[in-house]
Scaffold this motif. Structure first.
Motif, PDB file in Angstrom:
ATOM      1  N   GLU A 195       0.827  -1.210   0.000  1.00  0.00           N
ATOM      2  CA  GLU A 195       0.000   0.000   0.000  1.00  0.00           C
ATOM      3  C   GLU A 195       0.858   1.256   0.000  1.00  0.00           C
ATOM      4  OE1 GLU A 195      -3.096   0.140  -0.539  1.00  0.00           O
ATOM      5  OE2 GLU A 195      -3.330  -2.041  -0.554  1.00  0.00           O
ATOM      6  N   ARG A 223       1.958   1.740  -3.509  1.00  0.00           N
ATOM      7  CA  ARG A 223       0.854   2.276  -4.316  1.00  0.00           C
ATOM      8  C   ARG A 223       0.662   3.771  -4.058  1.00  0.00           C
ATOM      9  NH1 ARG A 223      -3.732  -2.422  -3.382  1.00  0.00           N
ATOM     10  NH2 ARG A 223      -2.828  -4.009  -4.766  1.00  0.00           N
ATOM     11  N   SER A 263      -6.206   4.850  -1.639  1.00  0.00           N
ATOM     12  CA  SER A 263      -4.898   4.373  -1.186  1.00  0.00           C
ATOM     13  C   SER A 263      -4.686   4.693   0.285  1.00  0.00           C
ATOM     14  CB  SER A 263      -3.804   5.033  -2.028  1.00  0.00           C
ATOM     15  OG  SER A 263      -2.525   4.683  -1.542  1.00  0.00           O
TER      16      SER A 263
END
Length: 453
Positions: free
Chosen positions: A46, A49, A162
């Motif tokens: 994450e 990202r 996100s």
């Protein structure tokens, strides 16, 4: 082979349980480590990202600024800079798609943002291609702002999603760490409790082993005392008789044929008694070690039982015990004749010892696939709590002054077990006792083969 003791079984059980607990703790530790590793990988994914989205958004802003400068000044150096920013933005979009590849929803938003960006770039190209010197019309500004806003919207959504995912995986990581700490504490407490339980178990087992060994030592001392006393009697008689014979040969005492015959008979009896005691000691040692050799053969039980009782009728008669026989015919078992006679002799010896002056019943019957040889006396009987003790070496549950090592019933049971049988007892205080020797009988097929021989 000697059977494992209770202590060894408990020790093996304790080590097996400890091994299982150790495996369970190791499995829990591995599971915890893997869970934390997965949560950590999710956080790292994450974060990657979020960084890709941030880079893409920053590059989009850089391309937008380059476009704004180009449209506002139309300097010759600015088209090249805009081209570089556009190329870098396309690279960032490809990197963004790779970072979001595992989440279809985020990939769809990235595709949407890239498609909007192409529209934005096409609009910039159209405006840049207008005639030189022509000013920007208001509708150009409106179109650029609307298209830029439309392109930035998916990027903002990506950023929000996100951040939500990052917060979620961070919370999962914290939860896994907390659960792992709780599992470690619980495992430590469980290990401590289990160690205490094993300690108590082994402590009790060691205590029982110590008491058993102490009883064994006491039994050994008792056995040595009994053996020395039993062996001393015939040895003393033999010594006295030998001394009398020596004195007679030296002329100190008259020696007649009757007197000499009496002394020789005494020598014979005491020698035979000493031989029996020696044989009993040897048999006891072999039985205890499990090394007693047997000569098993198919034997008619009726004849063997009758012969065994007949060989002891004189001793039974001296004790005032009339024997009543009831023997079933045709029963055959695979036994060692000598050892079965010894086992039956021990039961008869026990009957005449504790049931002297009363009849003794000896029977041979069929019980399923086994033969039952029973010896019933009219002695004082045995309480239910003391039944198992009578088969313990040197044990006498009834106060009775008698010679011997106190090994008779123990020997009888060991011999029966060596021949695949067992000894059962039924008794009540004041009602006498019945000892039964149970042996497996020959099958019909074996009986048929024996008849053909």
């Amino acid at each position: 082979m000697r059977a494992p003791s209770s202590f060894h079984l408990r020790l093996a059980l304790a080590f097996a349980a400890a091994s299982l607990v150790a495996l369970a703790l190791a499995a829990a530790a591995v599971h915890a480590v893997l869970s934390i590793a997965r949560a950590r990988d999710d956080v790292a994914t994450e974060v990657a990202r979020a960084l890709a989205i941030d880079r893409t958004a920053l590059q989009f802003m850089a391309m937008t600024n380059a476009a704004r400068l180009l449209l506002g000044t139309q300097e010759e150096s600015l088209p090249g800079e805009l081209a570089r920013e556009r190329a870098e933005l396309r690279v960032q979009y490809r990197a963004l798609r790779e970072a979001l590849a595992a989440d279809p929803r985020l990939v769809a938003l990235a595709d949407q943002a890239e498609a909007s960006n192409r529209s934005y770039e096409a609009m910039i190209d159209r405006i840049v291609a207008r005639p030189r010197g022509e000013p920007l019309a208001p509708h150009h500004y409106r179109e650029l702002i609307a298209t830029r806003t439309q392109t930035a919207a998916p990027l903002r959504q990506l950023f929000v999603l996100s951040q939500e995912n990052l917060e979620r995986v961070r919370a999962e990581l914290e939860r896994e760490v907390e659960q792992t700490i709780a599992r470690v504490i619980a495992a430590a407490l469980l290990s401590l409790l289990f160690a205490l339980a094993i300690g108590l178990l082994l402590g009790r087992a060691l205590s029982k082993l110590w008491r058993a060994e102490r009883r064994a030592l006491l039994a050994r001392d008792q056995f040595f005392a009994i053996a020395s006393h039993e062996l001393k009697t015939p040895i003393t008689a033999l010594s006295l008789c030998t001394q009398a014979l020596l004195r007679s040969t030296e002329g100190e005492a008259p020696m007649t044929s009757a007197w000499l015959g009496e002394k020789l008979k005494l020598l014979e009896r005491q020698s035979a008694r000493l031989t029996r005691l020696s044989r009993r000691l040897l048999d006891t040692a072999q039985l205890a070690a499990g090394s007693l050799a047997l000569s098993l053969e198919w034997t008619p039980l009726e004849r063997l039982v009758a012969q065994s009782v007949a060989s002891r009728r004189a001793a039974l008669a001296r004790a005032g015990c009339a024997v009543e026989l009831s023997l079933a015919a045709g029963l055959v078992a695979r036994v060692d004749r000598k050892r079965l006679d010894e086992a039956l002799g021990e039961l008869l010896e026990n009957a005449l010892t504790y049931g002297a002056g009363a009849p003794v019943d000896v029977s041979l019957t069929v019980e399923g696939t086994r033969a039952r040889i029973s010896v019933r006396d009219r002695g004082p009987g045995i309480s239910p709590a003391a039944v198992e003790r009578i088969f313990t070496p040197f044990e006498r549950v009834v106060e009775h002054h008698t010679a011997g090592f106190g090994l008779g019933l123990w020997t009888a049971r060991q011999l029966a077990m060596a021949m695949g049988g067992e000894i059962a007892v039924a008794s009540e205080p004041g009602a006498g006792s019945t000892f039964s020797l149970l042996l497996p009988l020959a099958s019909a097929q074996v009986l048929g083969e024996l008849r053909q021989v």
